[in-house]
Write a protein that holds these residues in place. Structure first.
Motif, PDB file in Angstrom:
ATOM      1  N   LEU A 140       0.854  -1.182   0.000  1.00 16.61           N
ATOM      2  CA  LEU A 140       0.000   0.000   0.000  1.00 16.61           C
ATOM      3  C   LEU A 140       0.892   1.235   0.000  1.00 16.61           C
ATOM      4  N   VAL A 142       0.988   5.277   0.061  1.00 19.93           N
ATOM      5  CA  VAL A 142       0.319   6.575   0.257  1.00 19.93           C
ATOM      6  C   VAL A 142       1.161   7.611  -0.484  1.00 19.93           C
ATOM      7  N   MET A 143       0.861   7.765  -1.768  1.00 23.17           N
ATOM      8  CA  MET A 143       1.751   8.516  -2.650  1.00 23.17           C
ATOM      9  C   MET A 143       1.747  10.018  -2.362  1.00 23.17           C
ATOM     10  N   ASP A 144       0.673  10.551  -1.749  1.00 23.74           N
ATOM     11  CA  ASP A 144       0.602  12.006  -1.549  1.00 23.74           C
ATOM     12  C   ASP A 144       1.137  12.415  -0.179  1.00 23.74           C
ATOM     13  N   SER A 145       1.832  11.482   0.498  1.00 23.91           N
ATOM     14  CA  SER A 145       2.375  11.852   1.812  1.00 23.91           C
ATOM     15  C   SER A 145       3.437  12.942   1.699  1.00 23.91           C
ATOM     16  N   LYS A 150      -2.611  17.438  -1.445  1.00 24.73           N
ATOM     17  CA  LYS A 150      -3.054  16.164  -0.885  1.00 24.73           C
ATOM     18  C   LYS A 150      -4.430  15.770  -1.431  1.00 24.73           C
ATOM     19  N   ARG A 151      -4.811  14.533  -1.121  1.00 27.39           N
ATOM     20  CA  ARG A 151      -6.155  14.080  -1.487  1.00 27.39           C
ATOM     21  C   ARG A 151      -7.209  14.898  -0.740  1.00 27.39           C
ATOM     22  N   LYS A 156      -6.397  13.805  -6.964  1.00 23.72           N
ATOM     23  CA  LYS A 156      -6.687  12.393  -7.196  1.00 23.72           C
ATOM     24  C   LYS A 156      -5.844  11.880  -8.357  1.00 23.72           C
ATOM     25  N   THR A 181      -7.202   2.130  -4.558  1.00 24.59           N
ATOM     26  CA  THR A 181      -8.190   1.778  -3.536  1.00 24.59           C
ATOM     27  C   THR A 181      -9.342   2.777  -3.541  1.00 24.59           C
ATOM     28  N   LYS A 183     -10.089   4.739  -1.314  1.00 23.03           N
ATOM     29  CA  LYS A 183      -9.662   5.994  -0.694  1.00 23.03           C
ATOM     30  C   LYS A 183      -8.641   6.750  -1.520  1.00 23.03           C
ATOM     31  N   THR A 185      -5.571   5.679  -2.570  1.00 19.85           N
ATOM     32  CA  THR A 185      -4.175   5.292  -2.438  1.00 19.85           C
ATOM     33  C   THR A 185      -3.846   4.181  -3.440  1.00 19.85           C
ATOM     34  N   ASN A 187      -2.268   0.534  -4.470  1.00 18.21           N
ATOM     35  CA  ASN A 187      -1.951  -0.813  -4.003  1.00 18.21           C
ATOM     36  C   ASN A 187      -1.143  -1.490  -5.101  1.00 18.21           C
TER      37      ASN A 187
END
Length: 422
Positions: A140, A142-145, A150-151, A156, A181, A183, A185, A187
């Protein structure tokens, strides 16, 4: 499915090769079997081909090794991707502007120590990422961390390597499977190839190494041989008691219409009931100790032996009985010299079936509160996903069961040499 297709292909190819060689090279045209004109349904004309047996076992071993990456097998199926790869995702901001960023992935096998990757963030509001992943496992991301948008700001992902994507969808790229996903993110799963993951199917050398380890050190406070001995002891005890009760019961049902009418409904009712279905009842009656296990094995063998003895008596050639009567034999002499010898082949066939059923039943019985036994060993190992021990136990159970069947055949040949003769 792929393994099954390969196995069928090898089976078919070897069948035609062996048939061609047999017809041209190996078969003697003057032997008894070759002179027979009718072989369909004739057991004496159909014997197991030893070459086919050897090739079958070797084929199964090679397939096992090829699809698990075994060091003992020279040819392997494509394995999982190991190494560095990357894919590009396209991020769309709330105002409709887009930016691309690259995710660099380093894929390694479980237990391997690898140096962590680093990636330059790059320009734009979508920043590059570097992650580690495991073969056969999804990651998983979380690419926008580390992104500027951000999301939560309405950003998106709309594409992976140029392929459109939306939440709940997945695309396949050169880097592997990339899913989005619900949300938003990522996968990611690297290409898994055609080999089985060791946690599901370990290679042969791992199973052999585990066999050596448990042979030396034991498992769950008992040696391997104690586990197998107790399983075999339970089987022999349950089968012996079942045969001692079942064979006389079968003879009585075959010789007396009263006994046949009295016990036939009970036997025919219990015959199709699986022994495993009786485990809860046996536990209630006899507890979880050795008595309960032997009772269960007794019930597993009883009905099979009774039916085999009944069938053996019913199948005696009536002409032999008439011949014995004409010679002045009494009923007891007919029972001893005609009925018993001619029913023994059927009883031995039932005994082989009963031993197999008992051996399979004891493993299941040992799954319930047993301190020692092959079934207990397999169950405990499965709880900790020790697949190598599970497979080792299954192989040992199969080998011992096959050995028991061979022993029963040898006993039948020695004790009933007249089988198949008129």
């Amino acid at each position: 499915m792929i393994i099954l297709i390969v196995y069928i292909a090898i089976f078919t190819a070897f069948f035609f090769i062996l048939r061609a060689l047999t017809e041209k090279v190996f078969t003697k045209k003057d032997d008894f079997t070759s002179l027979k004109t009718v072989t369909f349904g004739d057991e004496s004309a159909v014997k197991p081909n030893r070459w086919a047996s050897v090739v079958s076992i070797v084929t199964l071993f090679l397939l096992w090794g090829a699809f698990t990456g075994s060091k003992w097998v020279p040819i392997h199926a494509p394995g999982p991707f190991i190494g560095d790869t990357s894919f590009v995702y396209t991020m769309q901001a709330a105002d409709g502007s887009t930016d691309d960023a690259t995710v660099f992935v380093r894929v390694a096998k479980r237990g391997e120590t690898v140096e962590k990757m680093a990636a330059e963030p790059g320009d734009g509001f979508a920043k590059n990422d570097a992650v580690d992943a495991l073969a056969w496992r999804s990651k998983l991301i979380v690419m926008d961390s580390n992104d500027d948008i951000k999301r939560s700001d309405g950003a998106k992902i709309i594409a992976i390597d140029g392929q459109p994507i939306s939440p709940g969808q997945a695309v396949f790229t050169d880097a592997g499977r990339v899913a989005l996903t619900s949300k938003g993110t990522i996968n990611y799963a690297a290409p898994s190839g055609m080999q089985m993951e060791p946690v599901w199917l370990p290679p042969p050398e791992t199973v052999v190494a585990r066999f050596g380890e448990i042979s030396r050190e034991g498992y769950q406070n008992f040696t391997l041989w104690q586990h197998l001995f107790w399983s075999l002891l339970r089987v022999v005890a349950g089968f012996a008691i079942g045969a001692l009760v079942g064979i006389p019961l079968g003879y009585a049902m075959g010789l007396s219409d009263y006994f046949r009418g009295w016990f036939d409904p009970i036997v025919e009712f219990m015959r199709p009931v699986p022994p495993l279905a009786l485990i809860p009842l046996v536990i209630i009656w006899a507890g979880i100790g050795e008595t309960g296990k032997i009772i269960l094995l007794f019930l597993a063998a009883l009905w099979i032996m009774a039916i085999a003895a009944r069938a053996g008596v019913s199948g005696v050639n009536i002409s032999k009985v008439h011949a014995a009567y004409s010679l002045g034999a009494s009923k007891w002499q007919i029972l001893r010299h005609v009925i018993v010898p001619n029913s023994l082949p059927e009883i031995f066939t039932g005994a082989r079936v009963a031993m197999g059923v008992c051996w399979g039943t004891v493993v299941a019985a040992e799954l319930v509160a047993a301190e020692k036994g092959a079934g207990m060993m397999i169950m405990v190992a499965s709880r900790f996903q020790l697949t190598d021990i599970v497979i080792m136990g299954i192989i040992l159970i199969g080998v011992i069961g096959y050995g028991i069947d061979i022993l029963m055949r040898k006993l039948e040949t020695a004790l009933v040499p007249w089988k198949g003769r008129s």
